[in-house]
Design an enzyme around this catalytic site. Structure first.
Site, PDB file in Angstrom:
ATOM      1  N   SER A 248       0.758  -1.137  -0.161  1.00  0.00           N
ATOM      2  CA  SER A 248      -0.172   0.021  -0.015  1.00  0.00           C
ATOM      3  C   SER A 248       0.832   1.245   0.081  1.00  0.00           C
ATOM      4  O   SER A 248       1.449   1.367  -0.902  1.00  0.00           O
ATOM      5  CB  SER A 248      -1.074  -0.133   1.314  1.00  0.00           C
ATOM      6  OG  SER A 248      -1.889   0.789   1.139  1.00  0.00           O
ATOM      7  N   ASP A 480      -8.779  -4.068  -6.186  1.00  0.00           N
ATOM      8  CA  ASP A 480      -8.309  -3.547  -5.068  1.00  0.00           C
ATOM      9  C   ASP A 480      -9.087  -2.459  -4.749  1.00  0.00           C
ATOM     10  O   ASP A 480      -9.229  -1.262  -5.552  1.00  0.00           O
ATOM     11  CB  ASP A 480      -6.967  -3.284  -5.103  1.00  0.00           C
ATOM     12  CG  ASP A 480      -6.361  -3.057  -3.835  1.00  0.00           C
ATOM     13  OD1 ASP A 480      -6.773  -2.061  -3.015  1.00  0.00           O
ATOM     14  OD2 ASP A 480      -5.229  -3.353  -3.523  1.00  0.00           O
ATOM     15  N   HIS A 508      -7.387  -5.996  -0.647  1.00  0.00           N
ATOM     16  CA  HIS A 508      -6.241  -5.179  -0.736  1.00  0.00           C
ATOM     17  C   HIS A 508      -4.914  -5.990  -0.864  1.00  0.00           C
ATOM     18  O   HIS A 508      -4.641  -6.436   0.024  1.00  0.00           O
ATOM     19  CB  HIS A 508      -6.291  -4.071   0.377  1.00  0.00           C
ATOM     20  CG  HIS A 508      -5.113  -3.077   0.404  1.00  0.00           C
ATOM     21  ND1 HIS A 508      -4.950  -2.245  -0.967  1.00  0.00           N
ATOM     22  CD2 HIS A 508      -4.546  -2.308   1.340  1.00  0.00           C
ATOM     23  CE1 HIS A 508      -4.193  -1.595  -0.504  1.00  0.00           C
ATOM     24  NE2 HIS A 508      -3.928  -1.548   0.464  1.00  0.00           N
TER      25      HIS A 508
END
Length: 539
Positions: A248, A480, A508
Site C-alpha cells: 500500500s 483492490d 487489498h
C-alpha cells in the site's frame, strides 16, 4: 491503510494517496471518514494534473554521501532483546532536516528477527505495511516475523523501522482519546450550512491539535525524508543494497527510495501499488471508484448468502447499494445504541468507516454481514462500531494509536490539498457520487482535510523512473479498493525496470493472502532474484 488509509482519500494504505476511509493494514488515505477517508489518498494535490506531473520526475541523489551526513551513516546499532521471542530492537538517529543536518535529530525505532535457517544469507529484508502511519515494528512482530515463508525467514534478517513520526519513532500527536472520538463521529455528509461548518471546524481542530503538540516534527515527516532515513538504516545494518517489501503506502515509500537511490536497490516488491504521478483530486476519485468496485463484489456475494440483510437472491448490486445508503441516512437522523462504555452511538460516519474497513479483505465479509444484520434488524450498532474501532486502532480503553495523526501529517506534507474550500467539494460532488453512489459523497468531503493543515506541502505529483535499478516487482490486484489496479500498471510503466505482477481477485494487496501463484512468484524473486515473467497473471 497497509495505504494510505481511509481518512479521506489520499495504505493503507493507504491512501491515499488516501483519504480517511481506508485501511487494511497496508494503506494510505487522508482523513476518518473524517479520519477514515483521510487515509486513502494522501497525495493531495488540488490543481496539479497528471499531464503536468508527466514533466516532473524524482531525481536521484548524488552517489557520494555528504560529509555532514557521515556521522549518521557511520553509526553502529546496539541491539537488545525485545518483544516476542527472538526479536531484537535498537534505536538510531537521523537528521530532522536533511537540509540542515546539524539542527537536530529524530530517533527511529528499529526491530529485527535474525535469519534462523540454512542456506546462503541474503542480508536484511525491510518490510513496511503502509499507512502512512502503520507501525512496521508491530507488523513485523505480529505477522512478518512468522508469516513469511520459512525459507525467506531462514535466509533474511527480517527488519522493520517505524518511519519518523510513527508509533515508536517520535510519534506525531494531535488529539486526546475523547477528542478523537468526537472527530471520528463528525457528520461527513453535511445536509446544510450548519453541518458543513461543523465538518470544517472538526478538520481545523484536528490540524490545530497537531500543530500544538508536534509543531517541529510536522515539517519533517515527508515520504522523501522517510525514504532517505531508510538509506541510513541500510548502511547501519551493513547492507550494500536495500531489499524491501512494501504494501500500500509502503509502495510509495519504496518507490521513492528507488528513485533517490537507484544504484542501492536490491530486491524490491511493491504490493498494492500507488501512483506518484497523479494529483490528489485524481487519486481520491480513483480510490472512490476502487471502493465502489469492491462494494459491487461484496454486494454480488452478499445476496447469495442466507444472512444478507441488504437483499436476497436476484437483488442487483445497485439495489444493494441503495439499501445500504438508505440505512446510512437513517443513522444520520437516528444513531443506534452500541453498549459502548463511553456512550458512543453508531451514526453514519462510524458505520461508513466500518463498512469500508471490511472492503479491504473479502475474509471480513461474513463479519460485515453479521454486523449489518445486528444493526438493521436488532438496532444494535456494536458490530459496526467494532469494525470502525479496529480501523482507527482505538483500544477498549478509549485510547488511539497515532496512526491517524501520522497519516494526515504525511499525506498533507507530501502534496497540496485536493480541495481548499467547501465550495470546491460541493462542485465536485456529482462526479464523486457518480463514481460511487454509496461512498462518493463522504469520500469527497473527507478530501477536504488537508485544506486547513498548518504546514505547507513540500511535495508535488511526479513520476519515478529509478533509472539504473535492477528489476522491481510491482503487484496489483484487479479489484483492490484502496489502491486501484490502474495505479500498479502506471507505476510499473514509470519505473525503468518495473515488472508488473497481476492478481485477478478482490481485496487489498496480494502477497501472503492465499494465492499460491502470487506467493510463488514473489518468493522466487526474493530468494533467487528472478522476477516474474512479463505479463504474469494469477487468479
Amino acid at each position: 491503510m497497509h495505504t494510505r488509509r481511509i481518512s479521506g482519500p489520499s495504505r493503507r494504505p493507504c491512501p491515499p494517496r488516501s483519504s480517511r476511509l481506508l485501511r487494511p493494514l497496508h494503506l494510505r488515505t487522508g482523513g476518518t471518514l473524517l479520519a477514515a477517508a483521510a487515509l486513502l489518498v494522501s497525495a493531495c494535490s488540488s490543481g496539479t494534473s497528471t499531464t503536468a506531473a508527466a514533466d516532473a520526475a524524482l531525481a536521484a541523489l548524488p552517489g557520494a554521501t555528504p560529509s555532514a551526513l557521515a556521522p549518521y551513516y557511520e553509526q553502529k546499532l546496539t541491539w537488545h532483546s525485545c518483544g516476542a521471542t527472538g526479536f531484537q530492537c535498537a534505536t538510531m538517529k537521523v537528521p530532522r532536516d536533511y537540509a540542515k543536518p546539524a539542527s537536530g535529530d529524530v530517533g527511529l525505532a528499529v526491530a529485527r528477527k535474525k535469519a534462523t535457517g540454512r542456506g546462503k544469507p541474503l542480508g536484511s529484508l525491510l518490510v513496511n505495511p503502509g499507512g502512512p502511519g502503520g507501525s512496521a515494528i508491530k507488523y513485523l512482530e505480529q505477522f512478518a516475523g512468522a508469516g513469511y515463508p520459512a525459507e525467506i525467514r531462514a535466509r533474511y534478517n527480517m527488519v522493520a523501522v517505524d518511519p519518523r513520526g510513527v508509533a515508536q519513532s517520535e510519534p506525531v500527536e494531535c488529539l486526546s482519546g475523547p477528542q478523537m472520538d468526537a472527530y471520528a463521529q463528525t457528520d461527513i455528509t453535511p445536509d446544510n450550512q450548519k453541518e458543513t461548518n461543523q465538518l470544517v471546524a472538526a478538520d481545523k481542530r484536528f490540524a490545530e491539535g497537531c500543530a500544538k503538540q508536534s509543531p517541529e516534527l510536522l515539517r519533517h515527516v515527508s515520504t522523501v525524508e522517510a525514504a532517505r532515513d531508510m538509506d541510513i538504516v541500510r548502511a547501519a545494518l551493513g547492507d550494500k543494497k536495500l531489499n524491501y517489501v512494501g504494501a500500500s503506502y509502503g509502495t510509495f515509500l519504496g518507490a521513492t527510495y528507488a528513485g533517490l537511490f537507484p544504484d542501492r536497490v536490491g530486491r524490491m516488491v511493491l504490493d498494492g501499488a500507488m501512483d506518484p504521478s497523479v494529483s490528489a483530486r485524481k487519486l481520491n476519485e480513483d480510490q472512490t471508484v476502487g471502493f465502489e468496485t469492491a462494494f459491487q463484489s461484496f454486494a454480488k456475494n452478499c445476496v447469495r448468502q442466507s444472512d444478507c440483510p441488504l437483499g436476497g437472491p436476484g437483488t442487483s448490486p445497485a439495489k444493494v447499494g441503495r439499501n445500504l445508503k438508505a440505512f446510512f441516512r437513517k443513522l444520520d437522523a437516528s444513531p443506534l445504541p452500541t453498549g459502548d462504555a463511553s456512550g458512543r452511538k453508531l451514526g453514519e460516519a462510524l458505520a461508513t468507516t466500518g463498512v469500508i474497513a471490511a472492503m479491504y479483505d473479502q475474509a471480513t465479509w461474513p463479519q460485515l454481514r453479521e454486523a449489518l444484520t445486528e444493526a438493521m434488524d436488532n438496532h444494535n450498532g456494536a458490530g459496526l462500531l467494532l469494525l470502525s474501532d479496529t480501523y482507527y486502532e482505538r483500544g477498549a480503553d478509549g485510547k488511539y494509536s497515532n496512526l491517524m495523526f501520522a497519516n494526515a501529517a504525511v499525506n498533507c506534507l507530501d502534496l497540496p490539498p485536493a480541495f481548499t474550500s467547501p465550495q470546491q467539494v460541493q462542485k465536485a460532488l456529482p462526479t464523486f457520487e457518480k463514481e460511487s453512489p454509496v461512498f462518493g459523497e463522504g469520500l469527497a468531503w473527507a478530501s477536504l482535510n488537508c485544506a486547513y493543515w498548518p504546514v505547507k506541502a513540500t511535495g508535488r505529483p511526479h513520476r519515478i523512473t529509478a533509472k539504473g535499478a535492477p528489476p522491481i516487482v510491482v503487484v496489483g490486484t484487479t479489484r483492490d479498493p484502496a489502491t486501484p489496479y490502474a495505479w500498479a500498471r502506471s507505476l510499473a510503466s514509470q519505473l525503468s525496470s518495473g515488472r508488473l505482477l497481476t492478481y485477478d481477485s478482490d481485496g487489498h494487496t496480494a502477497y501472503n493472502r492465499g494465492s499460491k501463484c502470487i506467493d510463488a512468484a514473489i518468493d522466487a524473486y526474493l530468494l533467487r532474484g528472478t522476477p516474474p515473467a512479463k505479463g504474469k497473471r494469477c487468479s
